[in-house]
Motif scaffolding. Structure first.
Motif, PDB file in Angstrom:
ATOM      1  N   VAL A   4       0.856  -1.182   0.000  1.00 34.43           N
ATOM      2  CA  VAL A   4       0.000   0.000   0.000  1.00 34.43           C
ATOM      3  C   VAL A   4       0.892   1.232   0.000  1.00 34.43           C
ATOM      4  O   VAL A   4       1.882   1.299   0.735  1.00 34.43           O
ATOM      5  CB  VAL A   4      -0.974   0.019   1.207  1.00 34.43           C
ATOM      6  CG1 VAL A   4      -0.232   0.025   2.533  1.00 34.43           C
ATOM      7  CG2 VAL A   4      -1.929   1.211   1.120  1.00 34.43           C
ATOM      8  N   ASN A  39      -2.413  -0.623  -4.370  1.00 36.46           N
ATOM      9  CA  ASN A  39      -3.303   0.368  -3.768  1.00 36.46           C
ATOM     10  C   ASN A  39      -2.518   1.645  -3.465  1.00 36.46           C
ATOM     11  O   ASN A  39      -1.508   1.591  -2.762  1.00 36.46           O
ATOM     12  CB  ASN A  39      -3.921  -0.165  -2.474  1.00 36.46           C
ATOM     13  CG  ASN A  39      -5.003  -1.192  -2.729  1.00 36.46           C
ATOM     14  OD1 ASN A  39      -5.828  -1.021  -3.617  1.00 36.46           O
ATOM     15  ND2 ASN A  39      -5.007  -2.269  -1.958  1.00 36.46           N
ATOM     16  N   LEU A  52      -7.420   6.021   2.502  1.00 33.28           N
ATOM     17  CA  LEU A  52      -7.072   4.794   3.228  1.00 33.28           C
ATOM     18  C   LEU A  52      -8.044   4.595   4.393  1.00 33.28           C
ATOM     19  O   LEU A  52      -8.542   3.479   4.614  1.00 33.28           O
ATOM     20  CB  LEU A  52      -5.642   4.885   3.758  1.00 33.28           C
ATOM     21  CG  LEU A  52      -5.188   3.752   4.692  1.00 33.28           C
ATOM     22  CD1 LEU A  52      -5.213   2.410   3.973  1.00 33.28           C
ATOM     23  CD2 LEU A  52      -3.795   4.036   5.251  1.00 33.28           C
ATOM     24  N   TYR A 103      -1.156  -6.460   4.227  1.00 25.66           N
ATOM     25  CA  TYR A 103      -0.032  -5.668   3.740  1.00 25.66           C
ATOM     26  C   TYR A 103       1.300  -6.197   4.277  1.00 25.66           C
ATOM     27  O   TYR A 103       1.441  -6.483   5.458  1.00 25.66           O
ATOM     28  CB  TYR A 103      -0.182  -4.200   4.154  1.00 25.66           C
ATOM     29  CG  TYR A 103      -1.402  -3.529   3.580  1.00 25.66           C
ATOM     30  CD1 TYR A 103      -1.759  -3.703   2.248  1.00 25.66           C
ATOM     31  CD2 TYR A 103      -2.188  -2.693   4.369  1.00 25.66           C
ATOM     32  CE1 TYR A 103      -2.875  -3.070   1.718  1.00 25.66           C
ATOM     33  CE2 TYR A 103      -3.300  -2.060   3.848  1.00 25.66           C
ATOM     34  CZ  TYR A 103      -3.640  -2.254   2.525  1.00 25.66           C
ATOM     35  OH  TYR A 103      -4.747  -1.632   2.011  1.00 25.66           O
TER      36      TYR A 103
END
Length: 484
Positions: free
Chosen positions: A59, A80, A87, A222
């Motif tokens: 991310v 992303n 977020l 993540y």
């Protein structure tokens, strides 16, 4: 060790390549024009191409929609890329939290309404606090009214984004008059909260705070959290990242430049950047020292200027470009006439011109009917000239840059509201006066690839103009076009 890596049609330099070989928490400290975004893209490409992470396990977070869109355009993977607020929204949606976003203008609207309609006793207190000898009605139609409302907005932003409560306010440090202003501010903020609750809505900072509390209730996978413009991080944003890292064990990689930390008024805290290694354990510090935008002469002067603040991290920036006259100082008697002379000259040599101002409406004092202003563009003799406030110009560049309103005035450059006593007591700084304004001026003078023109009233040059002149050791004028 990786020795060559091509990203976005550019080979990473030796300093940028170092990031590819590190698999721990990292802070990358860079100068203006040092290729921060390219370094981020290189790290993402390296991770995905070498199977260290899937695209969805990375991310990327950046500060503005413009920088997010720039990264999205240049990246070749389905990663992303969010602003902090986007977020937060993605987390709230995963947690199935219903929300409604308040207009970002609501708070300033309430502030202006409450100040305008306050009782006579409060009117007297405000005028006395501001040391204004005029009627309250006259005050409300002046620029000082806008400045006072902005001061209240900044106070609320700093208070909220640093997760402070009323107990954290150092009332003992404030005078009796200042305390009355504080109680007025809290009354305004209370009304703002009531307005939000009445329609069950959140502002952007609320979204981040609530999302932080929701992270433990959702699934995130993540492995790497990459943050651009990390120098502009607030405590509530830091708390969100720490919470995500706690449940994912992701590596945190941040890129930024402490010399370009310019959002203190919205709650961003430079201490987070400066103390990265103590906040994130098992971390490493890298520096990008090659800059590809400015000349070495400009870098040398700009570096000395910004580092007058002793808390700034020293960087030995290098450039292969040279320009013996990077700054053109332009004093004026008639600002519109002098501004037009510069434009008339520059449009004969370049199609890449940017005008920068400290305040959004400054440009209106410099243009006449020969100019058309349309959002971020000035149209003059069929030429398009970019126009931005310095805050909105970060990350942008042009061959020639003109900085207007470099005057010793309340709303000049430096803007003299920054160090108001209400803010300095709430949020004591270890920095020199106007430290953030100094960083903002550094951002302005480093937007150019060729030359920066600095316009100022010859009878009241700003403190920054006087300092910059001393650093250049002599005043540089374009004799033919810009003599007084």
């Amino acid at each position: 060790m990786v020795k060559n890596f091509l990203v976005d049609n550019y080979f990473l330099d030796n300093y940028q390549l170092q990031l590819l070989n590190i698999d721990k928490n990292v802070i990358v400290i860079a100068g203006a024009g040092a290729g921060k975004t390219l370094t981020i893209l290189g790290k993402i490409s390296y991770l995905v191409q070498n199977n260290y992470a899937l695209s969805e396990e990375i991310v990327v977070i950046s500060f503005t929609n413009a920088s997010v869109n720039d990264i999205k355009k240049r990246i070749n993977f389905n990663v992303n890329v969010f602003t902090f607020h986007k977020l937060a929204i993605s987390i709230l949606e995963k947690a199935k939290v219903n929300y409604r976003i308040f207009s970002s203008n609501l708070l300033i609207y309430i502030i202006e309404e409450e100040v305008t309609t306050c009782e006579q006793e409060m009117q007297y207190i405000i005028l006395k606090f501001l040391k204004i000898n005029t009627s309250f009605k006259s005050f409300c139609s002046s620029s000082k009214f806008k400045s006072f409302c902005k001061l209240i907005l900044t106070f609320i932003n700093l208070w909220k984004t640093n997760s402070l409560s009323i107990k954290d306010i150092p009332f003992s440090k404030y005078t009796k008059l200042e305390k009355k202003i504080l109680y007025f501010i809290f009354k305004i903020y209370k009304k703002y909260i009531i307005e939000k609750k009445s329609i069950n809505a959140f502002d952007f900072d609320d979204l981040i705070i609530i999302a932080t509390n929701c992270v433990k209730n959702i699934s995130l996978n993540y492995k790497y959290i990459i943050i651009d413009e990390f120098q502009d991080t607030s405590f509530i944003r830091l708390n969100l990242i720490k919470e995500i890292q706690k449940i994912t064990n992701a590596k945190v990689i941040v890129v930024g430049d402490d010399w370009q930390s310019i959002y203190h008024f919205s709650g961003c805290n430079l201490d987070i950047f400066l103390n990265f290694s103590s906040i994130f354990e098992n971390s490493e510090i890298l520096k990008l020292v090659n800059t590809y935008r400015n000349s070495q002469e400009l870098i040398n002067i700009a570096s000395k200027f910004v580092c007058k603040n002793p808390l700034q991290i020293r960087k030995d920036l290098k450039s292969l470009k040279n320009n013996s006259m990077p700054f053109i100082f332009v004093p004026y008697i008639n600002k519109k006439e002098k501004f037009k002379k510069i434009i008339d000259y520059l449009i004969t040599i370049s199609n890449d011109i940017m005008v920068l101002a400290r305040n959004n409406k400054d440009i209106l004092n410099y243009i006449d009917n020969d100019f058309n202003l349309n959002n971020n563009e000035l149209i003059y003799k069929n030429h398009l000239i970019s126009y931005y406030t310095v805050h909105k110009s970060k990350g942008l560049e042009a061959e020639y840059v003109i900085i207007i309103n470099c005057n010793n005035e309340t709303l000049g450059f430096p803007n003299q509201i920054e160090d108001n006593i209400l803010l300095s007591k709430l949020y004591p700084k270890k920095e020199i006066p106007y430290a953030e304004e100094r960083r903002l001026f550094y951002v302005a003078i480093t937007r150019c690839k060729e030359k920066t023109y600095l316009l100022y009233d010859k009878d009241k040059p700003s403190q920054f103009i006087i300092e910059l002149k001393k650093l250049t050791k002599k005043e540089l004028h374009h004799i033919e076009y810009f003599k007084s």
